[in-house]
Design a protein around this motif. Sequence first.
Motif, PDB file in Angstrom:
ATOM      1  N   ASP A 208       7.755  73.326   0.312  1.00 34.48           N
ATOM      2  CA  ASP A 208       6.444  72.994  -0.257  1.00 34.48           C
ATOM      3  C   ASP A 208       6.549  71.989  -1.400  1.00 34.48           C
ATOM      4  N   ASN A 209       7.609  72.112  -2.226  1.00 36.55           N
ATOM      5  CA  ASN A 209       7.777  71.167  -3.332  1.00 36.55           C
ATOM      6  C   ASN A 209       8.004  69.751  -2.820  1.00 36.55           C
ATOM      7  N   PHE A 210       8.734  69.622  -1.724  1.00 34.99           N
ATOM      8  CA  PHE A 210       8.990  68.297  -1.163  1.00 34.99           C
ATOM      9  C   PHE A 210       7.730  67.726  -0.511  1.00 34.99           C
ATOM     10  N   VAL A 211       6.959  68.584   0.153  1.00 35.86           N
ATOM     11  CA  VAL A 211       5.695  68.131   0.734  1.00 35.86           C
ATOM     12  C   VAL A 211       4.743  67.676  -0.367  1.00 35.86           C
ATOM     13  N   ARG A 212       4.690  68.447  -1.438  1.00 35.54           N
ATOM     14  CA  ARG A 212       3.834  68.075  -2.568  1.00 35.54           C
ATOM     15  C   ARG A 212       4.281  66.752  -3.170  1.00 35.54           C
ATOM     16  N   MET A 213       5.602  66.556  -3.265  1.00 34.60           N
ATOM     17  CA  MET A 213       6.127  65.323  -3.841  1.00 34.60           C
ATOM     18  C   MET A 213       5.735  64.112  -3.004  1.00 34.60           C
ATOM     19  N   VAL A 214       5.847  64.232  -1.683  1.00 36.33           N
ATOM     20  CA  VAL A 214       5.503  63.119  -0.797  1.00 36.33           C
ATOM     21  C   VAL A 214       4.026  62.773  -0.907  1.00 36.33           C
ATOM     22  N   GLN A 215       3.200  63.779  -1.131  1.00 32.37           N
ATOM     23  CA  GLN A 215       1.757  63.568  -1.204  1.00 32.37           C
ATOM     24  C   GLN A 215       1.252  63.274  -2.609  1.00 32.37           C
ATOM     25  N   ASP A 216       2.142  63.290  -3.578  1.00 27.50           N
ATOM     26  CA  ASP A 216       1.744  63.096  -4.975  1.00 27.50           C
ATOM     27  C   ASP A 216       1.721  61.605  -5.301  1.00 27.50           C
TER      28      ASP A 216
ATOM     29  N   ARG B 188       7.585  66.788 -16.103  1.00 27.15           N
ATOM     30  CA  ARG B 188       7.290  67.882 -15.177  1.00 27.15           C
ATOM     31  C   ARG B 188       8.093  69.136 -15.514  1.00 27.15           C
ATOM     32  N   ALA B 189       9.339  68.928 -15.920  1.00 26.28           N
ATOM     33  CA  ALA B 189      10.217  70.076 -16.162  1.00 26.28           C
ATOM     34  C   ALA B 189       9.898  70.779 -17.470  1.00 26.28           C
ATOM     35  N   PHE B 190       9.650  70.032 -18.536  1.00 21.84           N
ATOM     36  CA  PHE B 190       9.570  70.651 -19.853  1.00 21.84           C
ATOM     37  C   PHE B 190       8.157  70.666 -20.440  1.00 21.84           C
ATOM     38  N   ASP B 191       7.316  69.715 -20.067  1.00 20.77           N
ATOM     39  CA  ASP B 191       5.937  69.735 -20.567  1.00 20.77           C
ATOM     40  C   ASP B 191       5.058  70.681 -19.758  1.00 20.77           C
ATOM     41  N   THR B 192       5.208  70.648 -18.439  1.00 20.65           N
ATOM     42  CA  THR B 192       4.386  71.499 -17.583  1.00 20.65           C
ATOM     43  C   THR B 192       5.141  72.687 -17.003  1.00 20.65           C
ATOM     44  N   GLN B 193       6.439  72.808 -17.330  1.00 22.45           N
ATOM     45  CA  GLN B 193       7.247  73.954 -16.894  1.00 22.45           C
ATOM     46  C   GLN B 193       7.299  74.099 -15.368  1.00 22.45           C
ATOM     47  N   GLN B 194       7.319  72.983 -14.664  1.00 18.96           N
ATOM     48  CA  GLN B 194       7.427  73.024 -13.202  1.00 18.96           C
ATOM     49  C   GLN B 194       8.842  72.598 -12.819  1.00 18.96           C
ATOM     50  N   LEU B 195       9.805  73.438 -13.127  1.00 17.03           N
ATOM     51  CA  LEU B 195      11.200  73.055 -12.930  1.00 17.03           C
ATOM     52  C   LEU B 195      11.563  72.937 -11.454  1.00 17.03           C
ATOM     53  N   GLY B 196      10.953  73.753 -10.603  1.00 15.71           N
ATOM     54  CA  GLY B 196      11.229  73.636  -9.172  1.00 15.71           C
ATOM     55  C   GLY B 196      10.745  72.311  -8.619  1.00 15.71           C
ATOM     56  N   TYR B 197       9.540  71.925  -9.001  1.00 16.24           N
ATOM     57  CA  TYR B 197       8.990  70.645  -8.544  1.00 16.24           C
ATOM     58  C   TYR B 197       9.773  69.481  -9.147  1.00 16.24           C
ATOM     59  N   ALA B 198      10.155  69.600 -10.413  1.00 10.45           N
ATOM     60  CA  ALA B 198      10.959  68.556 -11.052  1.00 10.45           C
ATOM     61  C   ALA B 198      12.308  68.411 -10.350  1.00 10.45           C
ATOM     62  N   SER B 199      12.872  69.519  -9.890  1.00 11.79           N
ATOM     63  CA  SER B 199      14.145  69.456  -9.164  1.00 11.79           C
ATOM     64  C   SER B 199      13.982  68.728  -7.833  1.00 11.79           C
ATOM     65  N   ALA B 200      12.841  68.932  -7.175  1.00 16.73           N
ATOM     66  CA  ALA B 200      12.590  68.221  -5.914  1.00 16.73           C
ATOM     67  C   ALA B 200      12.522  66.711  -6.158  1.00 16.73           C
ATOM     68  N   ILE B 201      11.872  66.305  -7.253  1.00 15.01           N
ATOM     69  CA  ILE B 201      11.815  64.877  -7.578  1.00 15.01           C
ATOM     70  C   ILE B 201      13.211  64.372  -7.949  1.00 15.01           C
ATOM     71  N   SER B 202      14.013  65.229  -8.585  1.00 17.47           N
ATOM     72  CA  SER B 202      15.389  64.846  -8.917  1.00 17.47           C
ATOM     73  C   SER B 202      16.206  64.577  -7.660  1.00 17.47           C
ATOM     74  N   VAL B 203      15.967  65.360  -6.624  1.00 20.35           N
ATOM     75  CA  VAL B 203      16.642  65.129  -5.343  1.00 20.35           C
ATOM     76  C   VAL B 203      16.263  63.752  -4.801  1.00 20.35           C
ATOM     77  N   LEU B 204      14.989  63.407  -4.898  1.00 17.53           N
ATOM     78  CA  LEU B 204      14.543  62.069  -4.487  1.00 17.53           C
ATOM     79  C   LEU B 204      15.265  60.994  -5.288  1.00 17.53           C
ATOM     80  N   LEU B 205      15.406  61.201  -6.584  1.00 20.38           N
ATOM     81  CA  LEU B 205      16.100  60.236  -7.439  1.00 20.38           C
ATOM     82  C   LEU B 205      17.554  60.066  -7.014  1.00 20.38           C
ATOM     83  N   ILE B 206      18.221  61.172  -6.728  1.00 22.20           N
ATOM     84  CA  ILE B 206      19.620  61.122  -6.291  1.00 22.20           C
ATOM     85  C   ILE B 206      19.745  60.340  -4.987  1.00 22.20           C
ATOM     86  N   LEU B 207      18.842  60.602  -4.044  1.00 21.58           N
ATOM     87  CA  LEU B 207      18.910  59.929  -2.750  1.00 21.58           C
ATOM     88  C   LEU B 207      18.644  58.434  -2.877  1.00 21.58           C
TER      89      LEU B 207
END
Length: 305
Positions: free
Chosen positions: A64-72, A264-283
């Motif tokens: 779901d986090n990856f789907v949300r990221m693609v649609q964000d 996303r990670a520290f202001d809104t406390q969405q660490l799972g979603y921030a991690s999904a975006i981090s995966v995108l950054l790594i790729l």
Amino acid sequence: MTVLTQSRKPRFAAETMTPYTFITPAILVILGGLLYPVFMAFYLSFYDWEIGRDLAKAPFMGVDNFVRMVQDPQVWEVLWVTLRFGFWTITIEMTLGVALALLLEKPIRGASFFRTIFILPLMVSPVVVGLIWRYLFDARIGWINYYLGAFFGIEPQVWLGDADLAFFAIVFTDIWQWTPFIFIIVIAGLQALPSEVVEASTIDGANWYQQVFLVKLPMIKSILVIALLMRLIDVFRGLEVMLIMTGGGPGRATELLSLHIYNRAFDTQQLGYASAISVLLILIVFAISTAILTMANPMKSKSDV
């Protein structure tokens, strides 16, 4: 002969394995420091987790986090800002760094002084760099507005309050800070070139342009690729200067992908979603780095196939 051959085998094996024995601890430390954070980023991207919550009790989100990221649309907006920022900074820094290195590679009068001056920005921490240029670009008390008005009659500009001017400000600041990095690497490579090759090109009648673009730069191609890759990685993980200077604003005009992940990670406390975006950054970094290395070594890649 058979006895001598058998006695040499253990010695040969020991001599072969000795270097690997010495570098194994360093390799293990590097792999541990690299693989564990990457693994945790992938792992956390499947959960809805925030600081203070037991990870074992965090809801499992699946993809779901990856789907949300693609649609964000915000993710793609900051990714576009990051790509634009990287294109302008890396292009200008590589050009200026190589030009300065070619200008100061010879032992001319004052070369040592200018080399020292050029590397001073590297000695300043990113947080201090952000603070310095934030005050320099300040619309009310900044020196930039003052001198532009005093010498050119230009009206004071709201540098960090306008989207285009703020983007220009962070690009200019990054160029000021990191061009010396390219300069140091390139001038070290130029001074390590064998003098015989340059002298031979001079004897063959090569002019300055031919020596630079047909002899010197091709011989330090690997160094230029390494410098390019290091700056590419730095661009995608750049955070402190933008956070201090603009906070990503106005709007998201200067919000790089790494800063978006931080928010996303520290202001809104969405660490799972921030991690999904981090995966995108790594790729993205992995894909661009692989493409650069492939283009830099086309013959090797063909032979491997």
